[in-house]
Design a protein around this motif. Structure first.
Motif: not given
Length: 506
Positions: A23, A27, A383, A387, A392, A431, A462
């Motif tokens: 992950w 990203h 995640r 993120y 995010l 998340a 996401p």
């Protein structure tokens, strides 16, 4: 123009480290995995000296719940995968996301400490040579089952049985115990599974426990237990119902599935199921009922080959297997980090098992003893970390961090372990990937009462997947658990509490 990605150190290349690296890479980061052994897989690599698995071992959670959201098990894998199939799965996952080239095998971390520039200094040893590198961010994913816990039993060092005394992390199968008397000390899942394995392969087994727990089978009417017990519905009910109602409902469900232990010839557990605790094994209680396993209270003392129990009985044993759990071991953490985290054998103080407010840029993934399947929770935690780093989702506020630390301290004081469904839902919300049931009416039953799989968190937010809905429905129907449109009275009661549409009459 070539863009240089920020390198993020990940310590450990087991399931937690691999899914974190996947992950991070997705990203925009460049994960660098430090792995002390020569191959990946963590606990599932039976060849590793750090592994507590053995060849032929089966998982105690189903293939649906022992998988990440991007990769299903091969079609020929049974409901409960073997150890070698789990290792193959993790190797396939690493190849799929090009992670192997990012793993520094044979690289043992010697020290992790804060660096003067606000980053993190990792000192390591590889090929007999020491080195040090600075990273702005570090994720520790070495697992919680790294150091065997040995109980304090008078005379334990004097045991003289011919096959010796070892922790079950060193168990390598039943063959050498055939025809011998073996005391298995402990009441966890591994204790009961190993006791059963021995009993059905020719050993005389004595099970010694500190307290009798309620015992769930691995399958309930052909459905994996975690599909039935560890659901989103259970998590939501836990948020809405008082503890007394939760205990009553849980105990009723456990008794419907497995009955009382005393019905099989084991001792009676405490009436309060939270005080007694729950464990799992498909074969242990039937083996007790058949006389294959004798059940005793905890060990009072050991004298030579004789094991004395707290009820005054004794057994001459050839071997003792200590299924007494693990202590959290991070010997390479700098002393000031150990102090800040209040690191102990039972864990450390973290917000949501992941962050500490005084240690920005440092995160932990999978450093807890979880009740239920690990892989869905590991992915959600990975995640959330990725993120946050990518911007995010917002980082937790200072108030949320402090509340998280308080909750962590309280859990440790109670000796409480996180449970799959509660931790998964909490991490999914952080998340931003917890699905809104009202957005997926056709999946309502599957999302509430089906397996809480990793793919069930790929519907919204996401990284949603186009085929997530179909895979969720398929997983929920795989064992006939979610069929038809008629809701049970229990389902209807929960739907009313959640304010969903008028329930369909049962």
């Amino acid at each position: 123009m070539h863009v240089v990605k920020e390198s993020v150190a990940v310590i450990g290349a087991g399931p937690g480290g691999l899914v974190t690296a996947r992950w991070l890479a997705a990203h925009g980061f460049e994960p660098v995995l430090f792995e002390a052994t020569d191959s990946l897989g963590g606990q599932w690599n039976a060849a590793s000296t750090a592994s507590a698995t053995w060849s032929g071992m089966r998982t105690n959670t189903s293939r649906i719940m022992t998988a990440f959201s991007d990769l299903d098990h091969a079609p020929d894998v049974a409901v409960y995968p073997r150890q070698d199939q789990m290792l193959s799965y993790l190797e396939h996952y690493a190849r799929k996301y090009d992670l192997i080239r990012q793993v520094r095998f044979g690289t043992r971390v010697l020290n992790l400490d804060m660096a003067g520039n606000g980053g993190w200094a990792i000192r390591y040893k590889a090929g007999g040579v020491e080195g040090e590198e600075i990273f702005r961010r570090v994720i520790v994913a070495t697992g919680a089952q790294s150091a065997a816990k040995v109980p304090d039993v008078p005379g334990i060092e004097s045991f003289a049985g011919g096959l010796g005394l070892v922790h079950t992390s060193q168990y390598d199968g039943p063959e050498r115990f055939r025809g011998r008397t073996v005391v298995v000390a402990g009441g966890s899942i591994s204790a009961l599974e190993i006791a059963s394995d021995l009993a059905f392969n020719g050993a005389r087994v004595v099970s010694a426990t500190r307290r009798q727990r309620y015992i769930l089978p691995k399958l309930i009417a052909g459905i994996p237990t975690e599909h039935v017990m560890f659901t989103r519905a259970a998590a939501l009910a836990g948020e809405l119902l008082p503890p007394e109602a939760q205990a009553e409902g849980l105990k009723a469900a456990v008794l419907r599935a497995g009955g009382y232990p005393q019905q099989y010839g084991a001792p009676a557990p405490e009436a309060n199921i939270f005080a007694a605790g729950i464990t799992q094994s498909q074969s242990f209680l039937p083996a007790v009922a058949e006389g294959r396993i004798a059940v005793r209270p905890w060990i009072d003392r050991i004298d030579g080959e004789h094991v004395h129990f707290c009820d005054g009985t004794a057994e001459a044993a050839d071997a003792i297997l200590l299924a007494t759990g693990y202590r959290l071991s991070l010997p390479w953490l700098a002393p000031r980090l150990v102090k800040t985290l209040a690191l102990g054998d039972d864990g450390m103080d973290l917000h949501a098992h992941t962050f500490h407010p005084a240690l920005p840029g440092l995160a932990f993934v999978g450093l807890y003893n979880l009740i239920g399947p690990y892989l869905p929770v590991l992915e959600l935690q990975a995640r959330w970390v990725a993120y946050m780093m990518a911007g995010l989702v917002p980082p937790p506020t200072s108030g949320e961090m402090e509340e998280g630390l308080r909750s962590s301290r309280e859990m440790r004081a109670r000796g409480q372990q996180p449970v799959l469904h509660a931790l998964a839902v909490m991490l999914a919300r952080k998340a931003g990937v917890e699905p809104d049931l009202r957005e997926f009416p056709q999946l309502e039953r599957a999302l509430l009462f089906g397996p809480l799989s990793a793919v069930s968190f790929r519907l919204q937010g996401p990284d949603c997947l186009d085929d997530a809905a179909d895979r969720i429905a398929e997983a929920a129907a795989a064992f006939g658990a979610i069929c038809g449109e008629v809701h049970t009275p229990e389902e209807n009661q929960l739907r009313r509490l959640l304010g969903l549409e008028t329930p369909v009459a049962a």
